[in-house]
Write an enzyme that holds these catalytic residues in place. Structure first.
Site: not given
Length: 799
Positions: A477, A480, A541
């Site tokens: 996860d 970025e 998401d």
């Protein structure tokens, strides 16, 4: 009401507002921490100096090396009828001493030939004293050069190279590089200042900018766009599918949703409907203006001080094959990964994990993976690679028991460590984190520096310990938010390392997984060019809405057109509890994606919705598990050819103009067409490419063109190409229990069709086998069985 009461109520309101646990996400296009960097702004700043590529002053056709002369410009302003006009104008040099610097520099240019379809063009805006020896984006670190595949000939005013698939012309003055296909059709060309003499719109040609602020330079590679040309790719972009007329900023970003212009998964690659693709071989921020400012100009604004561009000639399949030959094809994931993944935010204990496994089997929801998200540590989100002893008294036995029942365990983690994390001091003491210019942390959190081999070793040891306990796969996860101003072990700043961070991160997890488990598999959110080598990635998401479901498809199709074979998304959306009617329609969409996971705000488990929903979810899941032989064979072929499992219609039908216009349906593999229901309806308009198509559920037959088609019992429209034998397997509750010794080839054939083909790949097989069946009365017979002695093949004509 008294003033004191009003004040108290207002104070309570403000405190309540500030206490809301879900803080707002980053506002886009605002100058805040980790906001995407838009390089195009530097090319619009009239304070800067610009250098236009003008003429080829030297060139050796044998080596492909030469020099380009650049002319110096500044923007000149002029007021006219209450408007301030601005256009480039030639200027004198402004350096001192005047004897030391060139007003019109002559700088290196090079052309190379990677294959008979692939051309590499390199230009630079200045000397390169620290060239990169190997590139992480290229599968072998460097690109091959095969000049022998292109025949050189001299032409008037320039040079020409020809292969069996295309032609490249290099014209000396004005300087142009023109790329043609084998028929002589111009695909694209560099743009020179003279190309804009017929317009009042000030447009930049192929050039570079020198910033007044710090004297740094960036290249602006300008190429032509032709009328009706369409552009696709750029990674997992959720905006309109066709990028023509858009400005795309390629900067890895926590997009906080999937209905905005920023991207978790930017990829500096795109393809054109004219028959070519382009890979911008850079890790700096890049902004591409695909005719948004000036409709005939494709402006690639590259943060780097050089331009390194690969052009691929051919139809979409050719382009993807060539691009992934260069940057890597996806590894083939293990069979069990193609099963259903059950998840939510989050299962907090061994007890919860065992109960959801029990319920999945009780309610007969075929499943292969249970995912534990952010709550398996002592403190939610505080990732320290250790199960909470209180809530997971024997995690190893739990995972062993789950494995016996056909469940693999996936664990969440991320590469950021807050100051309260038990590993924080160790990370700092061992110098494993990204630093700032002083040697401190750029942020409050420690961000692992994956450009440091010692960091990778330390990190992989943490994952190995969990693999040893029985974990099967990790959720990779975030990734970025690598500091753009950070100083990395590689010696470069985040300007060069930020976009590479997802690739380094993906690679670190994938390689330890391969070493310890024997397969390459991750579940990642962020990417860059080359990340496709390390499957798989999911769509971020998503909002729980019809618009998000539609945007998710556009993002997945765009990522597939950027070299990624495998991709998934959170079925039902992520951000809030999924409305039952949305979840009902989203579930079969997920089942017809390369991988499928339900995840997000609870509840996610289908038995926690209505009985009718549970039955519908089970039917969609059963459909996928019975189709597993088709899915598995298509996955293997996709991984070998660099094709996406979920592909835009024009990948298979490049000569069908209608196929280039559709972004709300797709091909699942080569033979099934899928049209999800993005609204609460029972039918929808569906475009069918050439040929005959047969509804997978209702068995109705359709010809090419537009049709309004009713969904079947499972709320989705799925059609099969006429002449396809779809391999099916008996339903099992996990892939572990599937019997691959008995397969049924369900033949989808119209009355006039006399033969059909199936593609089959067995779990222990070496290659995909193509099986032909021929019509014999009221059924089809297998012509030959390459799996004789291993697998029996039964046929069934679906009518």
């Amino acid at each position: 009401m008294k003033n004191s009461q009003i004040t108290a109520l207002f104070s309570a309101f403000i405190l309540g507002f500030l206490a809301v646990p879900k803080a707002s996400a980053q506002i886009q296009n605002a100058d805040v921490l980790n906001a995407p960097i838009d390089i195009s702004k530097d090319f619009q700043n009239y304070l800067n100096t610009f250098y236009f590529a003008d003429e080829l002053t030297a060139f050796d056709p044998v080596t492909g090396k030469g020099t380009i002369k650049y002319l110096r410009y500044n923007y000149k302003t002029r007021q006219a009828f209450n408007n301030m006009m601005m256009k480039p104008d030639v200027v004198e040099a402004n350096e001192f001493p005047t004897t030391e610097y060139q007003a019109s520099p002559e700088l290196p240019f090079q052309i190379q030939f990677v294959s008979d379809r692939t051309i590499r063009i390199k230009t630079t805006s200045g000397p390169q004293f620290h060239p990169e020896k190997e590139s992480l984006m290229l599968i072998n670190g460097v690109a091959p050069n095969h000049p022998e595949l292109w025949k050189y000939s001299k032409i008037e005013g320039g040079y020409k190279y020809t292969s069996k698939h295309g032609v490249v012309e290099i014209l000396s003055k004005p300087w142009h590089v023109k790329i043609y296909d084998e028929t002589g059709k111009l695909l694209t060309s560099t743009l020179h200042d003279s190309d804009f003499k017929n317009t009042y719109t000030p447009t930049l040609p192929f050039s570079y900018v020198r910033r007044n602020s710090d004297y740094s330079r960036s290249m602006g590679a300008a190429f032509s766009l032709e009328p009706d040309e369409k552009i696709f790719g750029c990674g997992e972009s959720f905006t309109q599918f066709n990028k023509r007329g858009q400005k795309v900023v390629l900067w890895a970003d926590d997009a906080n949703g999937i209905q905005n212009e920023t991207m978790y998964k930017p990829v500096p690659f795109y393809m054109s409907s004219r028959g070519y693709g382009v890979f911008m071989h850079h890790s700096t921020p890049i902004t591409v203006d695909f005719g948004r400012y000036f409709s005939s100009a494709n402006e690639m604004y590259i943060g780097d001080d050089e331009a390194d561009l690969f052009f691929f000639i051919g139809e979409p399949k050719d382009v993807l094959d060539q691009y992934t030959d260069l940057t890597g094809k996806a590894a083939m994931p293990p069979l069990w990964s193609f099963g259903f993944w059950m998840s939510r935010i989050t299962y907090f204990s061994e007890k919860e994990g065992r109960q959801v496994a029990k319920d999945l089997r009780k309610y007969k929801i075929p499943t292969d993976v249970i995912h534990f998200d952010t709550g398996w540590f002592d403190v939610d989100w505080r990732n320290n690679y250790e199960f909470s002893k209180d809530r997971f008294p024997d995690a190893q036995k739990m995972m062993s028991d789950l494995k016996d029942d056909g469940f693999h365990v996936c664990l969440w983690q991320l590469p950021y460590f807050s100051p309260k994390n038990t590993l924080f001091n160790e990370i700092m003491d061992k110098n494993l984190a990204v630093r700032d210019r002083k040697g401190n942390l750029p942020y409050e959190d420690a961000v692992l520096d994956f450009s440091n081999p010692e960091t990778v070793t330390w990190y992989q040891a943490k994952l190995k310990h969990l693999f040893d306990q029985g974990v099967s796969v990790f959720k990779v996860d975030f990734g970025e938010a690598a500091p753009p101003d950070g100083i990395y072990h590689s010696g470069r700043t985040g300007f060069y390392e930020h976009n590479l961070y997802p690739l380094r991160y993906n690679k670190a997890v994938a390689e330890i997984t391969q070493k310890e488990k024997g397969y390459t598999l991750i579940w990642a959110r962020s990417t860059w060019a080359g990340s496709q080598r390390y499957p798989l990635h999911w769509g971020g998401d998503a909002e729980t809405s019809n618009g998000a479901m539609s945007a998710e498809l556009r993002g997945g199709l765009s990522l597939g057109l950027s070299g990624f074979s495998f991709w998934s998304h959170d079925v039902g959306g992520f951000a809030t509890k999924s409305p039952e009617n949305l979840y009902r329609r989203w579930a079969p969409f997920g089942m017809f994606t390369s991988h499928v996971r339900s995840h997000g705000e609870p509840p996610r488990e289908p038995w926690l919705y209505s009985k009718d929903f549970l039955e519908g979810f089970r039917k969609a899941d059963n459909m996928r598990y019975e189709l597993m032989p088709y899915i598995y064979a298509q996955a293997k072929e996709s991984s070998q050819k660099g094709l996406p499992m979920m592909r835009a219609l024009f990948v298979e039908y490049p000569n069908d103009p209608g196929a280039w216009l559709v972004d709300n349906e797709y091909l699942f593999g080569s033979s099934m067409l899928v049209a999800p229901l993005f609204e609460e309806v029972t039918e929808r308009d569906v475009y069918l490419p050439e040929g005959t198509w047969i509804d997978y559920q209702t068995k109705k037959v359709y010809q090419s063109g537009w049709h309004k088609i009713k969904a079947g019992e499972v709320p989705i429209v799925v059609l099969v190409k006429d002449g396809t034998a779809l391999p099916h397997i008996a339903l099992a509750q996990s892939t572990k229990d599937m019997d691959w010794t008995k397969l049924t080839l369900k033949v989808y054939a119209s009355d006039k069709t006399t033969s059909a083909t199936a593609k089959v790949f067995l779990p222990d097989g070496d290659a995909v086998q193509e099986i032909k069946v021929t019509k014999n009365g009221n059924n089809f017979d297998v012509t030959s069985n390459p799996f004789q002695g291993k697998t029996t093949l039964k046929t069934e004509w679906v009518k």
